[in-house]
Design a protein around this motif. Structure first.
Motif: not given
Length: 146
Positions: A71-78, A83-97
């Motif tokens: 996920l961290e690598a994918k976020l870096a590519r995104i 440029s503006d991530l204020t209205e950006f949302l990631i959907v994952v199977p489960y939010i871990t700590k």
């Protein structure tokens, strides 16, 4: 929605969002729209657009559906493409700590398929991380001795 252009995880998210209106209470899913993607386009095309509602106010998001791994690598590519991530949302199977800490640091909103969310914007702060994982991966170890 074209089945050849989406992943199984995206299809699971689409089906869940279309069926269960109470999963993210008190937030309500108003709409979840996917977009046909062209593989040869260099422009970033999101997986979907999601509109949430709370107390009559609507919040629109650009959605990327992804698994928990890398996920961290994918976020870096995104971040390189948007440029503006204020209205950006990631959907994952489960939010871990670890994922909740990552999205908190990155200032990105996150939603999982079990009813949890971490949404932080100037106009909305909504956090729910108490729902158990409904999509635990089950896989047997293959080629154990190889």
């Amino acid at each position: 929605m074209e089945s050849g252009s989406i992943s199984k995880l995206e299809e699971k998210a689409w089906n869940l969002f279309a069926q269960d209106v109470s999963l993210y209470e008190p937030l309500e899913i108003v709409s979840y729209k996917t977009e046909k993607t062209s593989s040869n386009s260099k422009k970033y095309v999101p997986d979907a657009y999601l509109t949430l509602s709370w107390k009559g106010k609507k919040f629109k998001f650009t959605v990327e559906v992804t698994g928990n791994l890398y996920l961290e690598a994918k976020l870096a590519r995104i971040k390189e493409r948007i440029s503006d991530l204020t209205e950006f949302l990631i959907v994952v199977p489960y939010i871990t700590k670890g994922i909740s800490e990552l999205v908190k640091r990155a200032g990105i909103c996150c939603l999982d398929l079990s009813g949890n969310y971490y949404i932080q914007r100037e106009d909305l702060l909504a956090i729910r991380l108490d729902q158990p994982d409904q999509f635990k991966p089950f896989s047997r170890i293959k080629k154990f001795y190889s």
